[in-house]
Design an enzyme around this catalytic site. Sequence first.
Site, PDB file in Angstrom:
ATOM      1  N   ASP A 324      -0.961   5.088  -3.050  1.00 37.82           N
ATOM      2  CA  ASP A 324       0.385   4.442  -2.228  1.00 37.82           C
ATOM      3  C   ASP A 324       0.725   3.116  -3.200  1.00 37.82           C
ATOM      4  O   ASP A 324      -0.142   2.406  -3.371  1.00 37.82           O
ATOM      5  CB  ASP A 324       0.531   4.391  -0.897  1.00 37.82           C
ATOM      6  CG  ASP A 324       1.831   4.300  -0.303  1.00 37.82           C
ATOM      7  OD1 ASP A 324       2.930   4.125  -1.074  1.00 37.82           O
ATOM      8  OD2 ASP A 324       1.964   4.449   0.834  1.00 37.82           O
ATOM      9  N   GLU A 525       9.480   0.461   6.164  1.00 40.64           N
ATOM     10  CA  GLU A 525       8.008   0.042   6.361  1.00 40.64           C
ATOM     11  C   GLU A 525       8.199  -1.397   6.175  1.00 40.64           C
ATOM     12  O   GLU A 525       9.153  -2.193   5.592  1.00 40.64           O
ATOM     13  CB  GLU A 525       7.326   0.490   5.277  1.00 40.64           C
ATOM     14  CG  GLU A 525       7.984   0.916   4.004  1.00 40.64           C
ATOM     15  CD  GLU A 525       7.067   1.274   2.907  1.00 40.64           C
ATOM     16  OE1 GLU A 525       5.731   1.069   2.862  1.00 40.64           O
ATOM     17  OE2 GLU A 525       7.564   1.532   1.840  1.00 40.64           O
TER      18      GLU A 525
HETATM   19  C1  BGC Z   1       5.224   4.086   1.073  1.00 41.91           C
HETATM   20  C2  BGC Z   1       5.132   5.521   0.600  1.00 41.91           C
HETATM   21  C3  BGC Z   1       6.090   5.910  -0.642  1.00 41.91           C
HETATM   22  C4  BGC Z   1       5.959   5.096  -1.829  1.00 41.91           C
HETATM   23  C5  BGC Z   1       7.036   5.039  -2.882  1.00 41.91           C
HETATM   24  C6  BGC Z   1       5.098   3.491  -0.171  1.00 41.91           C
HETATM   25  O1  BGC Z   1       5.201   1.989   0.090  1.00 41.91           O
HETATM   26  O2  BGC Z   1       4.181   4.004   1.879  1.00 41.91           O
HETATM   27  O3  BGC Z   1       5.565   6.467   1.797  1.00 41.91           O
HETATM   28  O4  BGC Z   1       5.950   7.286  -0.863  1.00 41.91           O
HETATM   29  O5  BGC Z   1       5.996   3.559  -1.040  1.00 41.91           O
HETATM   30  O6  BGC Z   1       8.141   4.674  -2.626  1.00 41.91           O
HETATM   31  C1  BGC Z   2      10.628  -1.039  -3.634  1.00 37.60           C
HETATM   32  C2  BGC Z   2      10.633   0.347  -3.025  1.00 37.60           C
HETATM   33  C3  BGC Z   2       9.394   0.949  -2.863  1.00 37.60           C
HETATM   34  C4  BGC Z   2       8.838   0.242  -1.766  1.00 37.60           C
HETATM   35  C5  BGC Z   2       7.303   1.024  -1.290  1.00 37.60           C
HETATM   36  C6  BGC Z   2       9.660  -1.914  -2.638  1.00 37.60           C
HETATM   37  O1  BGC Z   2       9.283  -3.201  -2.994  1.00 37.60           O
HETATM   38  O2  BGC Z   2      11.484  -1.952  -3.763  1.00 37.60           O
HETATM   39  O3  BGC Z   2      11.323   0.889  -4.258  1.00 37.60           O
HETATM   40  O4  BGC Z   2       9.753   2.472  -2.185  1.00 37.60           O
HETATM   41  O5  BGC Z   2       8.399  -1.205  -2.015  1.00 37.60           O
HETATM   42  O6  BGC Z   2       6.779   0.246  -0.758  1.00 37.60           O
END
Ligand code: BGC
Ligand code: BGC
Length: 835
Positions: A324, A525
Amino acid sequence: MKSFTLSVAAAAVSLFTLTACSTSQTKEVTGHKSVPDFWPEIQSPINDQQEVEKKVTALLAQMTIEQKVAQIIQPEIRDVTVEDMRRYGFGSYLNGGGSFPGANKHATPKEWIALAEAMYQASVDDSLDGSNIPTMWGTDAVHGHNNVIGATLFPHNIGLGAMRDPALVEKIATATAREVRATGIDWIFAPTVAVVRDDRWGRTYESYSEDPAIVGDYARAIVTGLQGDISDGNIDDQHVISTVKHFVGDGGTNKGDDQGDNLASEKELFDIHAQGYVHGLNAGSQSVMASFNSWHGEKIHGSKYLLTDVLKDKMGFDGFVVGDWNGHGQIPGCSNDNCPQALLAGLDVYMAPTPTWKPLFENLVAQVQSGEIPMARLDDAVSRVLRVKIRVGLFDLPSPANRSLSGDTSVIGAKAHRDIAREAVRKSLVMLKNNQQILPLKPAARVLVAGDAAHNIGQQSGGWTITWQGTGNQNSDFPGATSIYSGIEQTVRAAGGSVELSENGQYTTQPDVAIVVFGETPYAEGNGDIANVEYQRGAKQDLALLKSLKAQGIPVVSVFITGRPLWITPELNASDAFVVAWLPGSEGGGVADVLFSKADGTVNYPMHGKLSFSWPADPYQNPVNKGDGKQPLFPYGYGLAYGDTTSVGMLDETVNSQLNSAGDVLLFQQSVQQPWSLVATSNGSQKSMNSNTLSVNTLNIRTADRLVQEDTLQIDFGNAGDSIRFFSPFPEDLLDFGSAGSALAFDFQQQSPSDISVTMECGEGCKAKLKLNDFITGNADWQKVVIPMSCLVEQGLNLREIYVPLAMTSGAPTTFRISDIRLTHTDAELTCPAH
Ligand code: BGC
Ligand code: BGC
């Protein structure tokens, strides 16, 4: 809310990319732990694999170390160019949430395909890297192809859980796969099979249920829908590669902390948190994403036991494990750009979304050359990637622009897909209350539609919607979609009734009924974590709206938009009927389909949904789960149907703060505590602490021993302006510390007279500041410093969104020691210094 980046004048370093400070030592894992038998062997649906294996071996035999390492690095489209792809030939790449071709939110499907095509052509161009292995693109299509304007947005997983309908879930997955394929993309980072046990977690809505049985059933259905029939070992070009994520235990972290620590026993880890993997892998999912969380303090990205011994060796998973978002960088001893540990533990693909992919690549190559990483481990990782590429037909299919669904723009947001989504919206609604059977409503009525979520497609869609956090969208960003209000309007007008839309409930004609649509605003998140589950804590505007309508004698139907069960007892009491719509997505019309009867009063669509999560009886009743012996307000499985005559009486609104076990929030106790990192700034440079010493220009920090080893920070401010701060990239909800008696407390020992200011920060331009000297005595002994929170709050500090719970800045050079830093509650009478 946005993630907030601290910056200083000279060095605008994004702290989001810095790893958390850890002054504790990495534990040596010694001895071999045998894997208990309850971890089953996967029953692979794929029949004959021999041809695939021959091909893998042949490909691997021709590859250089550089070509191999490139297969296991996954950069992100904001930080990788087509030319980089030509030069390195990465095995895969991704677009993160809210990341679009050309950084254009309104990129058209053609532009998505153009990028896919360019990346693919660069990957098969062997002029610079000698490799012609096609690359693949992975995306977060977690409730439909949610980064693409005009795509069908299905209800978020929590709503799907309420349907108890795996067949419909499979159709959703098939439709999602088609929309993703129509933009030239091969691979989806879904399904999330988290079994969420503590709804304070901001990703609760990505979970189907607190019940592993539902998650298991759905995992099978989604994977089958995404990948199609894989028994012949092939994923056809109408389907995509699926990823079961996040392995393992993401839904079971302590207090629901994002990226936190799961303390389940191994048996519980399997019985509760691993069921989605068992069923998803039995259905043939080709990839697994490692989770940010830890299990008993060990980051999963670095867990050889879970990634290799359990998942690969015992369960026999033969696809690949993708990391991840820079998750490898969180392993103790690792950074985003250097982490052989992850590969050694069993990670196969590094998700490396920042420019650090480049040093990461160089370091991995060197580590293979030096033997630090055995060639066999690299070969195994690469074989897994190649195996999946063969299965998904990458070596046989035409390039992305020329595949069967590419460029058929009618696939994106197709009527057939929207119909599936609307059916899911109808089936996901859960009715908590329906006194006097006020629902369904007759459509030929005078209807007032109120509430700020009524005509807000972004809000009804939640996080992971066009943008990462789902914020900053307008209704015009959702062509073809319907708000909940528009659905009501169409239904009522068609039946000859009248509708008035008014967010704040003011009307011109006295209505027969008010439908009030309100609830959570989007988050994803990090930003979504909360300290307790009370809805609109401290500011109950929606309750006021409901009460004012009731006071005018208007029957009130509440439609609640939410990513999780929240404590809404006062709002329930103020409503005649209460329906939870979760995060329905683009087809808001599905709500009116169920709320309104046919013209003759007979049911149009049944009220179908049942809670797949227990509903809390108290803001502090968390976790609360089926079978745990607690008394939720509404149990798992609850949901009224039309025809039920159950009446919900006035409910007790008393909050039992005794249940508030949230306790102290620790900043530093032997090490810097999650979610904080410790950032030191001196003369325009800043660094994050991740070992037991840190130096930035004139500022030096080292750990020292006081009561136990390394329980103290010794801080040496060599110059005025030097500062340290505890920082979280996401706002933390510290409202619990707003009451009298709440304090920021720490042990402090000054070695020379000091002039230090103490600040707390709640985002850009939001902070409160005090002088430390007002709280210390001038001697050199250890003393307990207790700073009343009220002294900070009276300066306008917003406790709901704290990024920096403590910053200390020197007015002159000084040295001091500090330990046991926490937010706490005391019984003492606390007073603020006079000014
Ligand atoms: C998230 C994932 C996601 C990835 C890519 C991560 O921060 O936990 O669920 O697939 O970002 O965007
Ligand atoms: C990004 C998102 C990404 C996420 C994952 C962010 O900083 O802008 O595109 O999915 O992090 O954690």
